[in-house]
Enzyme design. Sequence first.
Site, PDB file in Angstrom:
ATOM      1  N   PHE A   1      -8.535   2.088   2.700  1.00  0.00           N
ATOM      2  CA  PHE A   1      -7.411   2.920   2.234  1.00  0.00           C
ATOM      3  C   PHE A   1      -6.517   3.401   3.383  1.00  0.00           C
ATOM      4  O   PHE A   1      -6.232   4.598   3.527  1.00  0.00           O
ATOM      5  CB  PHE A   1      -7.910   4.137   1.434  1.00  0.00           C
TER       6      PHE A   1
ATOM      7  N   ASN B   1     -14.962  -0.121   0.509  1.00  0.00           N
ATOM      8  CA  ASN B   1     -14.683   0.259   1.897  1.00  0.00           C
ATOM      9  C   ASN B   1     -14.504   1.748   2.141  1.00  0.00           C
ATOM     10  O   ASN B   1     -14.145   2.162   3.234  1.00  0.00           O
ATOM     11  CB  ASN B   1     -13.447  -0.505   2.388  1.00  0.00           C
ATOM     12  N   THR B   2     -14.709   2.561   1.106  1.00  0.00           N
ATOM     13  CA  THR B   2     -14.703   4.018   1.266  1.00  0.00           C
ATOM     14  C   THR B   2     -16.095   4.499   0.888  1.00  0.00           C
ATOM     15  O   THR B   2     -16.564   4.207  -0.220  1.00  0.00           O
ATOM     16  CB  THR B   2     -13.621   4.652   0.356  1.00  0.00           C
TER      17      THR B   2
ATOM     18  N   LYS C   1     -10.128   1.052 -12.448  1.00  0.00           N
ATOM     19  CA  LYS C   1     -10.401  -0.238 -11.796  1.00  0.00           C
ATOM     20  C   LYS C   1     -11.862  -0.305 -11.379  1.00  0.00           C
ATOM     21  O   LYS C   1     -12.359   0.571 -10.669  1.00  0.00           O
ATOM     22  CB  LYS C   1      -9.488  -0.427 -10.582  1.00  0.00           C
TER      23      LYS C   1
ATOM     24  N   SER D   1     -13.430   0.388  -4.679  1.00  0.00           N
ATOM     25  CA  SER D   1     -13.317  -0.238  -3.359  1.00  0.00           C
ATOM     26  C   SER D   1     -14.649  -0.105  -2.625  1.00  0.00           C
ATOM     27  O   SER D   1     -15.255   0.966  -2.615  1.00  0.00           O
ATOM     28  CB  SER D   1     -12.227   0.454  -2.534  1.00  0.00           C
TER      29      SER D   1
ATOM     30  N   ASN E   1     -12.170  -5.431  -8.727  1.00  0.00           N
ATOM     31  CA  ASN E   1     -11.863  -5.231  -7.314  1.00  0.00           C
ATOM     32  C   ASN E   1     -12.546  -6.342  -6.492  1.00  0.00           C
ATOM     33  O   ASN E   1     -13.088  -7.291  -7.064  1.00  0.00           O
ATOM     34  CB  ASN E   1     -12.372  -3.841  -6.888  1.00  0.00           C
TER      35      ASN E   1
ATOM     36  N   LYS F   1       0.819  -1.222   0.000  1.00  0.00           N
ATOM     37  CA  LYS F   1       0.000   0.000   0.000  1.00  0.00           C
ATOM     38  C   LYS F   1       0.845   1.261   0.000  1.00  0.00           C
ATOM     39  O   LYS F   1       0.425   2.295  -0.507  1.00  0.00           O
ATOM     40  CB  LYS F   1      -0.917   0.006   1.220  1.00  0.00           C
TER      41      LYS F   1
ATOM     42  N   ASN G   1     -11.871  -8.016   3.383  1.00  0.00           N
ATOM     43  CA  ASN G   1     -11.200  -6.884   4.039  1.00  0.00           C
ATOM     44  C   ASN G   1     -12.089  -5.656   3.977  1.00  0.00           C
ATOM     45  O   ASN G   1     -12.846  -5.447   3.031  1.00  0.00           O
ATOM     46  CB  ASN G   1      -9.828  -6.615   3.413  1.00  0.00           C
TER      47      ASN G   1
HETATM   48  C1  LIG Z   1      -6.329  -7.112   2.072  1.00  0.00           C
HETATM   49  C2  LIG Z   1      -6.660  -6.527   0.737  1.00  0.00           C
HETATM   50  C3  LIG Z   1      -6.440  -5.178   0.502  1.00  0.00           C
HETATM   51  C4  LIG Z   1      -6.761  -4.612  -0.744  1.00  0.00           C
HETATM   52  N1  LIG Z   1      -6.520  -3.287  -0.956  1.00  0.00           N
HETATM   53  C5  LIG Z   1      -6.779  -2.754  -2.180  1.00  0.00           C
HETATM   54  C6  LIG Z   1      -6.490  -1.399  -2.442  1.00  0.00           C
HETATM   55  O1  LIG Z   1      -5.970  -0.669  -1.603  1.00  0.00           O
HETATM   56  N2  LIG Z   1      -6.799  -0.916  -3.693  1.00  0.00           N
HETATM   57  C7  LIG Z   1      -7.358  -1.689  -4.669  1.00  0.00           C
HETATM   58  O2  LIG Z   1      -7.598  -1.199  -5.776  1.00  0.00           O
HETATM   59  N3  LIG Z   1      -7.618  -2.993  -4.441  1.00  0.00           N
HETATM   60  C8  LIG Z   1      -7.346  -3.532  -3.238  1.00  0.00           C
HETATM   61  N4  LIG Z   1      -7.599  -4.858  -3.014  1.00  0.00           N
HETATM   62  C9  LIG Z   1      -8.222  -5.661  -4.101  1.00  0.00           C
HETATM   63  C10 LIG Z   1      -7.183  -6.447  -4.906  1.00  0.00           C
HETATM   64  O3  LIG Z   1      -6.297  -5.577  -5.559  1.00  0.00           O
HETATM   65  C11 LIG Z   1      -7.890  -7.349  -5.933  1.00  0.00           C
HETATM   66  O4  LIG Z   1      -8.558  -6.544  -6.873  1.00  0.00           O
HETATM   67  C12 LIG Z   1      -8.895  -8.301  -5.277  1.00  0.00           C
HETATM   68  O5  LIG Z   1      -8.415  -8.773  -4.041  1.00  0.00           O
HETATM   69  C13 LIG Z   1      -9.231  -9.508  -6.168  1.00  0.00           C
HETATM   70  O6  LIG Z   1      -8.085 -10.279  -6.437  1.00  0.00           O
HETATM   71  P1  LIG Z   1      -7.696 -11.620  -5.595  1.00  0.00           P
HETATM   72  O7  LIG Z   1      -8.917 -12.494  -5.538  1.00  0.00           O
HETATM   73  O8  LIG Z   1      -6.534 -12.205  -6.337  1.00  0.00           O
HETATM   74  O9  LIG Z   1      -7.305 -11.161  -4.222  1.00  0.00           O
HETATM   75  C14 LIG Z   1      -7.300  -5.426  -1.773  1.00  0.00           C
HETATM   76  C15 LIG Z   1      -7.507  -6.789  -1.535  1.00  0.00           C
HETATM   77  C16 LIG Z   1      -7.198  -7.345  -0.301  1.00  0.00           C
HETATM   78  C17 LIG Z   1      -7.439  -8.812  -0.074  1.00  0.00           C
END
Ligand SMILES: Cc1cc2nc3c(=O)[nH]c(=O)nc-3n(C[C@H](O)[C@H](O)[C@H](O)COP(=O)(O)O)c2cc1C
Length: 318
Positions: free
Chosen positions: A110, A172-173, A201, A170, A231, A62, A106
């Site tokens: 951010f 979460n915001t 994204k 996201s 995402n 991050k 999660n």
């Molecule tokens: C713990 C965690 C934190 C994440 N933080 C962000 C983030 O800050 N920004 C973002 O665009 N995606 C974030 N993601 C999403 C990932 O980039 C990805 O798009 C999503 O997890 C799906 O891929 P995966 O199934 O391979 O994890 C986060 C995912 C996880 C698990």
Amino acid sequence: MIHWIGKALLKLPPETAHHQAIRLLQAYQSILRPPGFPAIHLPQIPSLNFRNRVGLAAGFDKNAEVVSAIGRLGFGFLEVGTVTPKPQFGNPLPRIWRVKPDSLVNSLGFNNCGLEQFAHNLVSRPSKIPVFANIGKGKETPNEQALEDYQLGLRHLRDKADGFVINVSSPNTPHLRGLQNAQFVEALGNILPVNRPVWLKLAPDLSNGELIALCEQIRAHTRFAGVVVTNTSRLLAEENGFAQGGFSGPALFERSLECVSVARGALGPDKVLIGVGGISSADNARKMREAGADLIEVYTAFIYQGPKVLKALVNGSL
Ligand SMILES: Cc1cc2nc3c(=O)[nH]c(=O)nc-3n(C[C@H](O)[C@H](O)[C@H](O)COP(=O)(O)O)c2cc1C
């Protein structure tokens, strides 16, 4: 050795494990040796040299603290962030949950060091692989002023990242996903840099109709390089009983794959499509490529399987 470290990390609470992983990577980034994979060039962005088609998705690094280590582990590129203009603590703890056997939810919101420190980290820890900065808006910024936050991010990191991902997806915001609309994308298009690729994204919880409309708009806009789909999923988190947060891991794969296929159809052949969401095997990687992804990314399978997942994904995505 890495296998045992991974097993030990999975015994810790998820966010503690994450901080330990970052500390370990920081400590060892100068001595890790990158494996030799053949280089990949995308005709749309010939200036960038990808070691392979598999990147580490946003949210792991991050604060751009371990860019060198990620390259040395063997990733072909890296998305750092999400970064917001000011440092943020994020949502209250706990905010990462393991969903057995192989998934995560999660609600981090951010948490990051802010643009100033982030830019400093990027410059002081150069990387040999392309690094894309994922940019978000601050928690307190109303959607009406969100464009200014993205503009700040793009300006501040102008010469420090190889490309940008604009995060409007996201869960979460508060209200962030409301920015996935034609008017905002149009306004964004007018402030994008001309000398760096920029992706948008998007969320897996959009309808196919909404996804098609956004991708057709991006197809017509020369300054967008393409989209990143997807995402985490708020809907899947809800289905798993979580009142907050976004779901990631294998159960997301089917929808992410569908999003890639739908997005490719609407984007046409010339935009760069980055597929992410639940990819955990060579077969998943191959299907993403067949559905139209130029590049793929992984997060959750890297947490559960460690760096060994990379070899399978690289082979599947050739
Ligand atoms: C713990 C965690 C934190 C994440 N933080 C962000 C983030 O800050 N920004 C973002 O665009 N995606 C974030 N993601 C999403 C990932 O980039 C990805 O798009 C999503 O997890 C799906 O891929 P995966 O199934 O391979 O994890 C986060 C995912 C996880 C698990």
